[in-house]
Design a protein around this motif. Structure first.
Motif, short mmCIF file in Angstrom:
data_model
loop_
_atom_site.label_atom_id
_atom_site.label_comp_id
_atom_site.label_asym_id
_atom_site.label_seq_id
_atom_site.Cartn_x
_atom_site.Cartn_y
_atom_site.Cartn_z
N ARG A 35 0.83 -1.21 0.00
CA ARG A 35 0.00 0.00 0.00
C ARG A 35 0.86 1.26 0.00
O ARG A 35 0.57 2.22 -0.71
CB ARG A 35 -0.91 0.02 1.23
N LEU A 36 1.91 1.25 0.80
CA LEU A 36 2.79 2.41 0.86
C LEU A 36 3.49 2.63 -0.47
O LEU A 36 3.61 3.77 -0.95
CB LEU A 36 3.82 2.22 1.98
N GLY A 37 3.95 1.55 -1.11
CA GLY A 37 4.61 1.67 -2.40
C GLY A 37 3.70 2.24 -3.46
O GLY A 37 4.09 3.11 -4.24
N ARG A 38 2.45 1.77 -3.49
CA ARG A 38 1.49 2.31 -4.48
C ARG A 38 1.19 3.77 -4.20
O ARG A 38 1.07 4.58 -5.13
CB ARG A 38 0.20 1.50 -4.44
N ALA A 39 1.08 4.15 -2.94
CA ALA A 39 0.78 5.54 -2.60
C ALA A 39 1.93 6.46 -2.98
O ALA A 39 1.71 7.59 -3.42
CB ALA A 39 0.47 5.67 -1.11
N LEU A 40 3.16 5.98 -2.81
CA LEU A 40 4.31 6.82 -3.15
C LEU A 40 4.51 6.95 -4.65
O LEU A 40 5.06 7.95 -5.11
CB LEU A 40 5.58 6.25 -2.49
N GLN A 41 4.09 5.97 -5.42
CA GLN A 41 4.24 6.03 -6.86
C GLN A 41 3.18 6.90 -7.52
O GLN A 41 3.38 7.38 -8.62
CB GLN A 41 4.17 4.62 -7.46
N HIS A 42 2.09 7.11 -6.86
CA HIS A 42 0.98 7.86 -7.44
C HIS A 42 1.34 9.34 -7.52
O HIS A 42 1.81 9.94 -6.56
CB HIS A 42 -0.26 7.68 -6.57
N GLU A 43 1.16 9.93 -8.70
CA GLU A 43 1.43 11.35 -8.90
C GLU A 43 0.20 12.17 -8.50
O GLU A 43 -0.91 11.87 -8.92
CB GLU A 43 1.75 11.63 -10.37
N HIS A 44 0.43 13.16 -7.70
CA HIS A 44 -0.65 14.07 -7.31
C HIS A 44 -0.46 15.38 -8.05
O HIS A 44 0.54 16.07 -7.86
CB HIS A 44 -0.64 14.31 -5.80
#
Length: 75
Positions: free
Chosen positions: A40-49
């Motif tokens: 979950r942390l890895g997916r959240a960090l890869q997501h561009e905001h």
């Protein structure tokens, strides 16, 4: 001293509520698997905001931190 006896019921209720919340709150969190949490942390960090606006640049404060009163003329 007798006048303070009216505080006893509220103090007892507060103490009981604090004990109850401390006891009830410790079990309700649930454990999350470390691997699931890492994914979950890895997916959240890869997501561009996308940024909607640029942050305003604050104006520089020219204060020295010392209060100086204007000098007065002697009469």
């Amino acid at each position: 001293m007798e006048i303070l006896l009216w505080l006893v019921p509220s103090a007892v209720v507060t103490a009981v509520a604090m004990c109850w919340v401390g006891w009830a709150g410790r079990e309700g969190r649930g454990e999350v698997d470390r691997d699931v949490a890492a994914d979950r942390l890895g997916r959240a960090l890869q997501h561009e905001h996308p940024r909607r606006y640029a942050a305003p640049v604050p104006e520089r404060d020219r204060s020295t931190g010392v209060a100086v009163r204007p000098s007065r003329r002697a009469s």
